[in-house]
Design a protein around this motif. Structure first.
Motif, PDB file in Angstrom:
ATOM      1  N   GLU A  73       0.827  -1.204   0.000  1.00 49.11           N
ATOM      2  CA  GLU A  73       0.000   0.000   0.000  1.00 49.11           C
ATOM      3  C   GLU A  73       0.857   1.248   0.000  1.00 49.11           C
ATOM      4  OE1 GLU A  73      -4.421  -0.529   1.683  1.00 49.11           O
ATOM      5  OE2 GLU A  73      -2.891  -0.055   3.200  1.00 49.11           O
ATOM      6  N   GLY A  74       0.314   2.293  -0.609  1.00 50.90           N
ATOM      7  CA  GLY A  74       1.013   3.568  -0.612  1.00 50.90           C
ATOM      8  C   GLY A  74       0.156   4.652  -1.216  1.00 50.90           C
ATOM      9  N   MET A  75       0.728   5.848  -1.293  1.00 58.26           N
ATOM     10  CA  MET A  75      -0.007   6.998  -1.801  1.00 58.26           C
ATOM     11  C   MET A  75       0.706   7.637  -2.979  1.00 58.26           C
ATOM     12  SD  MET A  75      -1.809   9.229   1.210  1.00 58.26           S
ATOM     13  CE  MET A  75      -0.429   9.196   2.335  1.00 58.26           C
ATOM     14  N   LEU A 105      -7.849   1.644  -6.202  1.00 57.88           N
ATOM     15  CA  LEU A 105      -7.459   3.061  -6.245  1.00 57.88           C
ATOM     16  C   LEU A 105      -8.552   3.891  -5.561  1.00 57.88           C
ATOM     17  CD1 LEU A 105      -6.029   3.952  -9.786  1.00 57.88           C
ATOM     18  CD2 LEU A 105      -4.830   4.009  -7.607  1.00 57.88           C
ATOM     19  N   ARG A 106      -8.168   4.735  -4.613  1.00 59.02           N
ATOM     20  CA  ARG A 106      -9.169   5.574  -3.962  1.00 59.02           C
ATOM     21  C   ARG A 106      -8.524   6.875  -3.503  1.00 59.02           C
ATOM     22  NH1 ARG A 106      -8.525   5.942   1.475  1.00 59.02           N
ATOM     23  NH2 ARG A 106      -7.317   4.305   2.549  1.00 59.02           N
ATOM     24  N   PRO A 107      -9.291   7.955  -3.437  1.00 55.74           N
ATOM     25  CA  PRO A 107      -8.737   9.238  -2.990  1.00 55.74           C
ATOM     26  C   PRO A 107      -8.301   9.172  -1.528  1.00 55.74           C
ATOM     27  CG  PRO A 107     -10.811   9.554  -4.147  1.00 55.74           C
ATOM     28  CD  PRO A 107     -10.684   8.084  -3.904  1.00 55.74           C
ATOM     29  N   GLU A 162      -4.865  12.360   5.668  1.00 53.11           N
ATOM     30  CA  GLU A 162      -3.849  11.385   5.252  1.00 53.11           C
ATOM     31  C   GLU A 162      -2.731  12.024   4.437  1.00 53.11           C
ATOM     32  OE1 GLU A 162      -6.238   7.243   4.636  1.00 53.11           O
ATOM     33  OE2 GLU A 162      -6.798   8.858   3.249  1.00 53.11           O
ATOM     34  N   TYR A 163      -3.073  13.085   3.704  1.00 51.18           N
ATOM     35  CA  TYR A 163      -2.074  13.703   2.833  1.00 51.18           C
ATOM     36  C   TYR A 163      -2.408  15.178   2.661  1.00 51.18           C
ATOM     37  CZ  TYR A 163       1.244  14.247  -1.036  1.00 51.18           C
ATOM     38  OH  TYR A 163       2.283  14.644  -1.818  1.00 51.18           O
ATOM     39  N   ALA A 164      -1.404  16.024   2.799  1.00 50.80           N
ATOM     40  CA  ALA A 164      -1.615  17.475   2.677  1.00 50.80           C
ATOM     41  C   ALA A 164      -1.624  17.868   1.208  1.00 50.80           C
ATOM     42  CB  ALA A 164      -0.528  18.234   3.431  1.00 50.80           C
ATOM     43  N   THR A 219       4.746   8.621  -3.321  1.00 51.47           N
ATOM     44  CA  THR A 219       5.340   9.363  -4.433  1.00 51.47           C
ATOM     45  C   THR A 219       4.735  10.753  -4.489  1.00 51.47           C
ATOM     46  OG1 THR A 219       3.707   8.764  -6.133  1.00 51.47           O
ATOM     47  CG2 THR A 219       5.529   7.226  -5.778  1.00 51.47           C
ATOM     48  N   SER A 220       5.549  11.718  -4.879  1.00 48.10           N
ATOM     49  CA  SER A 220       5.093  13.079  -5.144  1.00 48.10           C
ATOM     50  C   SER A 220       5.884  13.566  -6.344  1.00 48.10           C
ATOM     51  CB  SER A 220       5.333  13.988  -3.933  1.00 48.10           C
ATOM     52  OG  SER A 220       4.933  15.319  -4.219  1.00 48.10           O
ATOM     53  N   VAL A 221       5.264  13.476  -7.516  1.00 45.63           N
ATOM     54  CA  VAL A 221       5.990  13.669  -8.769  1.00 45.63           C
ATOM     55  C   VAL A 221       5.374  14.805  -9.579  1.00 45.63           C
ATOM     56  CG1 VAL A 221       6.655  12.604 -10.957  1.00 45.63           C
ATOM     57  CG2 VAL A 221       6.680  11.256  -8.855  1.00 45.63           C
ATOM     58  N   ASP A 222       6.205  15.728  -9.994  1.00 42.05           N
ATOM     59  CA  ASP A 222       5.827  16.781 -10.933  1.00 42.05           C
ATOM     60  C   ASP A 222       6.574  16.490 -12.225  1.00 42.05           C
ATOM     61  OD1 ASP A 222       5.401  19.019 -12.452  1.00 42.05           O
ATOM     62  OD2 ASP A 222       6.159  20.459 -10.992  1.00 42.05           O
ATOM     63  N   THR A 223       5.859  16.055 -13.257  1.00 34.35           N
ATOM     64  CA  THR A 223       6.534  15.653 -14.501  1.00 34.35           C
ATOM     65  C   THR A 223       7.189  16.828 -15.219  1.00 34.35           C
ATOM     66  OG1 THR A 223       4.428  15.835 -15.688  1.00 34.35           O
ATOM     67  CG2 THR A 223       5.057  13.648 -14.879  1.00 34.35           C
ATOM     68  N   ALA A 224       6.883  18.066 -14.810  1.00 32.70           N
ATOM     69  CA  ALA A 224       7.520  19.233 -15.412  1.00 32.70           C
ATOM     70  C   ALA A 224       8.836  19.581 -14.719  1.00 32.70           C
ATOM     71  CB  ALA A 224       6.577  20.436 -15.362  1.00 32.70           C
TER      72      ALA A 224
END
Length: 315
Positions: A90-92, A111-113, A118-120, A204-209
């Protein structure tokens, strides 16, 4: 090339794409040799964080199906994690919304919000395959050998000169010079592995730009922290300042990471392309060349979907 004609197919490239494609061919009844410049443990695939998720790969219209086929395989293999290296964890997915994803996402179980507590920010919870490549790649190789395949450390310098009825090009970034295909370019990824302070979920926190991203993957050998996505960068040397920023970004999300002992630094060059090249080419004498490269940051995510399509192209 002497000796090559004894097999039905030669697969050039021994990373996750090459080994998976070779295994798909072997399980379809072909005699297969993998020619690889270096062992799987020293390929770009060995550096991968190992999370199943489409990342920096095109075209999206095809990637979804390839990824879902691969997901089905990994979900079965997750029953034997010590053997296969595949676990469901599990992860976000930070900064991700369901309505920003393609139709394929509706077929990903669970998959769920994430809630605001849980996340800022905006995020999705998921239970996805997290693959320990140090276990998975040797397991693929053993499975290929058990299916009658062979793996040789041998450099291919001319695809058309390989003396085999079927040649499959899974050389990743090497295709830039081998084909040659200037559309293939490196996207440099740097990781830091630290002693795990007890984290059991990934993030994960990914900005593809951006050339910088943040991800945290609990693997058996340590906590994998990332990362970077540096377009056109070729250096395989870890950069100390980059490593410090990676740890700081991860510690900002999970404070217990601060001060964790560093075990290893890793750098890999993702084989990026404007679109995966997966197509058949005719060679003189009725021979077949199939290209299967350009998977960017998602080789492990689409490996089986692409392998099956590549195997279908040689029939």
């Amino acid at each position: 090339m002497d000796g090559a004609g004894t097999g039905d197919a030669v697969v050039a490239g021994g990373g996750v794409i090459g080994l998976t494609t070779a295994l798909a061919l072997a399980e379809a009844g072909r005699r297969v040799r993998v020619w690889t410049r270096e062992p799987a443990e020293r390929t770009t695939s060995a550096v991968a964080g190992g999370l199943w998720w489409p990342y920096r790969i095109e075209p999206e219209a095809l990637v979804g199906d390839w990824a879902l086929q691969t997901l089905d395989v990994y979900r079965r293999w997750a029953d034997r994690p010590d053997e296969t290296g595949v676990r469901l964890v599990e992860g976000m997915l930070g900064e991700t919304r369901l309505d920003s994803l393609g139709p394929w996402a509706a077929r990903v179980p669970g998959l769920r919000p994430a809630g605001p507590q849980e996340y800022a920010g905006t995020a999705l919870w998921a239970r996805l395959p997290l693959i320990d490549m140090s276990t998975h790649l040797p397991w693929l190789r053993r499975r290929l050998l058990a299916a009658g395949g062979a793996v040789e450390e041998r450099t291919v310098t001319d695809l058309a000169a390989v003396d085999a009825p079927v040649v499959v090009n899974c050389t990743g970034l090497g295709a830039r010079e081998l084909v040659p295909d200037p559309a293939v370019r490196p996207v440099r990824g740097q990781l830091v592995v630290v002693r795990n302070p007890g984290i059991t979920t990934w993030l994960t926190s990914v900005d593809t730009a951006s050339e910088e991203s943040t991800y945290i993957f609990p693997q058996p050998g340590g906590l994998v922290l990332g990362g970077t996505a540096e377009e056109g960068a070729w250096s395989l040397a870890p950069d100390p300042a980059t490593a410090e920023r990676i740890v700081a970004r991860c510690a900002a999300l999970r404070p217990e990471i601060a001060g964790a002992r560093v075990l290893e630094h890793r750098v890999g060059l993702r084989p990026a392309r404007h679109a995966v090249r997966l197509e058949r080419e005719e060679l003189p004498g009725g021979r077949v060349l199939v290209h299967n490269y350009g998977h960017g940051g998602a080789g492990v995510t689409v490996a089986w979907g692409c392998a099956r399509q590549a195997a279908g192209l040689v029939r």
